[in-house]
Design an enzyme around this catalytic site. Structure first.
Site, PDB file in Angstrom:
ATOM      1  N   LYS A   1      17.667  15.491  -9.597  1.00 38.19           N
ATOM      2  CA  LYS A   1      16.508  16.314  -9.898  1.00 38.19           C
ATOM      3  C   LYS A   1      17.066  17.736 -11.030  1.00 38.19           C
ATOM      4  CE  LYS A   1      14.259  16.282  -5.613  1.00 38.19           C
ATOM      5  NZ  LYS A   1      13.209  15.629  -5.655  1.00 38.19           N
TER       6      LYS A   1
ATOM      7  N   CYS B   1       6.074  15.467   0.747  1.00 39.17           N
ATOM      8  CA  CYS B   1       7.143  15.637   1.981  1.00 39.17           C
ATOM      9  C   CYS B   1       7.180  16.828   2.601  1.00 39.17           C
ATOM     10  CB  CYS B   1       8.563  15.248   1.411  1.00 39.17           C
ATOM     11  SG  CYS B   1       8.727  13.541   0.920  1.00 39.17           S
TER      12      CYS B   1
END
Lengths: 414, 149
Positions: free
Chosen positions: A234, A372
């Site tokens: 990320k 999520c």
């Protein structure tokens, strides 16, 4: 010379983009517009080259060879640890454990510190904006120990209500775990204040930094947290690698959570002595290449300037937020005052998946779904959202492309 | 735009906006939930089965245009059909949306032919088939929920 220098003078996004080969490619006959950075980021040539160089010139196992290549690989791997230690401003390399990513970091704390220290009746406090990876490991732990999971609520802007968080901290709270920034809404939590409150109640603090590290300069000593964990992919590094920072005294007292090679000093069938920190938590041959690649990624963003990246992304956030107002029926979910460059939205008449498919035809990649974070979606009473997340290489022109793409969505659904 | 027009055909847009049989059913003989956990799509299918015949079908829930229109068209199509007929329709429909069946018989498919564009969008096949998988489970007597993941 004027003092009002725009950040664009000092941050040359066109030059930055040239470092990312994938951004040059086309998708479905269109120039790729990659706005899914909260899911994963693209990799600069510097990282790609470093991985290649490792495998071409340095590949060997670490910590055990007496031969030349093993020394080179060990030095590069341990050098990567030092890079991460400095990046997070940890006191010592011993406090940096390599993991597969944020999820593994949180699970390590839950399974090692948590299993050793939690008792029936204890509590773990999280917040309503957590990613599943900062919910489920604690549920597993609480179920095993007869402990209770508590959840601090968020307001309609998607900000954790700090007063409520404080109220839920009691002498039963052993762990407070929260994200630095929300992947679904972009909310940046007041982590230093929340850490102080949790410590005052006697809880340890675990911060999910998956969305913090890509957008903010991090100083774990300044925050004061006990654990901080993040993922390499990320933050422009490889997949399958991340790190956990833990305060040395805590890590030292924790039992290992996986057994194997590299984490031991001596093994006999009667008794095994564990290796020193941080190796006690790194069983088996580690992900050497990607750890080195992660350090290269951190060096890369360091060379661009973390403050400059943050300013560039903040500009994109404000610009895109403003332009999205043009879209009829668009509602932005998450309007925190402190916000990372993540925009979650819904359209009144079109489901996020249909939005995603139509934008994809325009070469625009966004995420659609529940990110999520199903409990959070429930909190805002939406089954799913579209999410555009901006990274260091995105441009205002790409925000414009998003807006034009959304106009096309409305056209299709007439 | 042409692929998109193929995907979002008028029939689909219409059934998405005005889904047919979109209500709960009192006196249903079976009721099964279908989830697509990655998307968050969720439907409940209600059936009234008499012997071998599906007398009535209805559904509730939420999801994307493809999944909702598919549930709606399915409910209108299978009403009054036998288990065997429905199983054959599902096979034909499945081939159509996955693009694996060559050219499906348009007459046989009727309104279901509107989903032909889905085969160009592999990520959306599960949206188009969610209601069908759920119906299948209901007909088999599964009381548990089904997922397309």
């Amino acid at each position: 010379m004027s003092l009002a220098i725009s950040h664009s003078v000092t941050y040359d996004v066109d030059r930055v983009r040239r470092d990312f080969p994938i951004l040059q490619r086309s998708v479905r006959g269109r120039q790729l517009v990659y706005l899914d950075n909260a899911a994963t980021t693209q990799k600069p040539q510097q990282v790609i080259d470093r991985l290649t160089r490792y495998y071409r010139e340095e590949n060997s196992n670490v910590h055990r060879g007496v031969h030349y290549l093993s020394e080179v690989a060990t030095a590069a791997y341990e050098g990567a640890r030092t890079t991460i230690q400095r990046f997070l401003n940890a006191k010592s390399e011993k406090e940096i454990v390599f993991t597969r990513g944020t999820t593994e970091g949180i699970n390590l704390v839950a399974q090692s510190w948590g299993r050793k220290n939690l008792r029936g009746g204890d509590e773990v406090l999280i917040t309503a904006i957590e990613h599943h990876s900062n919910i489920v490991p604690w549920q597993l732990l609480c179920a095993e120990k007869g402990a209770t999971l508590r959840v601090a609520p968020v307001n309609d802007a998607g900000e954790v209500i700090v007063e409520e968080f404080a109220k839920l901290l009691t002498d039963r709270t052993k762990i407070a775990a929260f994200g630095h920034a929300s992947n679904a809404l972009g909310t940046i939590n007041p982590v230093r204040q929340m850490t102080e409150l949790a410590h005052a109640a006697g809880a340890i603090v675990v911060i999910d930094g998956a969305q913090g590290v890509p957008h903010l300069p991090i100083d774990v000593q300044e925050i004061g947290c006990d654990f901080y964990t993040f993922s390499g992919h990320k933050v422009y590094g490889p997949t399958g690698i991340g790190a956990l920072y833990g305060r040395e005294a805590l890590l030292d007292a924790m039992p290992p959570w996986m057994g194997g090679g590299d984490m031991i000093l001596s093994v006999s069938f009667e008794k095994t002595t564990y290796n020193a920190l941080p190796y006690k938590f790194e069983a088996g041959t580690p992900n050497i290449a990607d750890a080195i690649g992660l350090a290269t990624a951190l060096d890369y963003i360091g060379s661009l300037g973390l403050e400059k990246i943050a300013a560039h992304e903040h500009d994109l956030l404000l610009y895109a937020t403003e332009r999205l107002q043009e879209i009829k029926g668009l509602r932005i979910i998450g309007t925190s005052r402190q916000k990372a460059s993540v925009i979650s939205f819904t359209l009144e008449t079109v489901h996020p998946h249909d939005i995603g498919t139509i934008l994809d035809q325009e070469g625009i990649a966004i995420r659609t779904g529940h990110h999520c974070a199903q409990p959070l979606m429930m909190r805002f009473n939406v089954p799913a959202t579209g999410r555009a997340s901006f990274g260091l290489y995105n441009t205002r022109a790409e925000a414009d492309a998003l807006v034009e793409g959304l106009k096309k969505v409305l056209e299709v659904f007439g | 735009m042409s692929d998109l027009r193929e995907l979002y055909q008028q029939v689909i847009l219409d059934h998405n906006k005005n889904p047919r049989n979109f209500h709960e059913m009192a006196g249903a003989t079976s009721k099964v939930d279908g989830y697509n956990p990655l998307c968050g799509d969720h439907y409940t299918i209600f059936l009234q089965v008499d012997g071998d015949t599906v007398k009535d079908v209805s559904f509730t829930g939420s999801g994307c245009a493809i999944s909702k229109a598919s549930a709606s068209v399915m409910s209108a199509t299978v009403k009054g059909k036998s288990r065997d007929e429905i199983a054959k329709l599902f096979d034909t429909f499945h081939s159509l949306v996955t693009g694996e069946g060559g050219s499906a018989n348009a007459a046989e498919l009727g309104r279901l032919a509107a989903f032909s564009g889905v085969s160009e969008f592999p990520a959306r096949v599960k949206c188009a088939t969610l209601a069908w998988h759920t119906l299948n489970a209901a007909l088999k007597g599964d009381s548990q929920s089904v997922t397309t993941e």
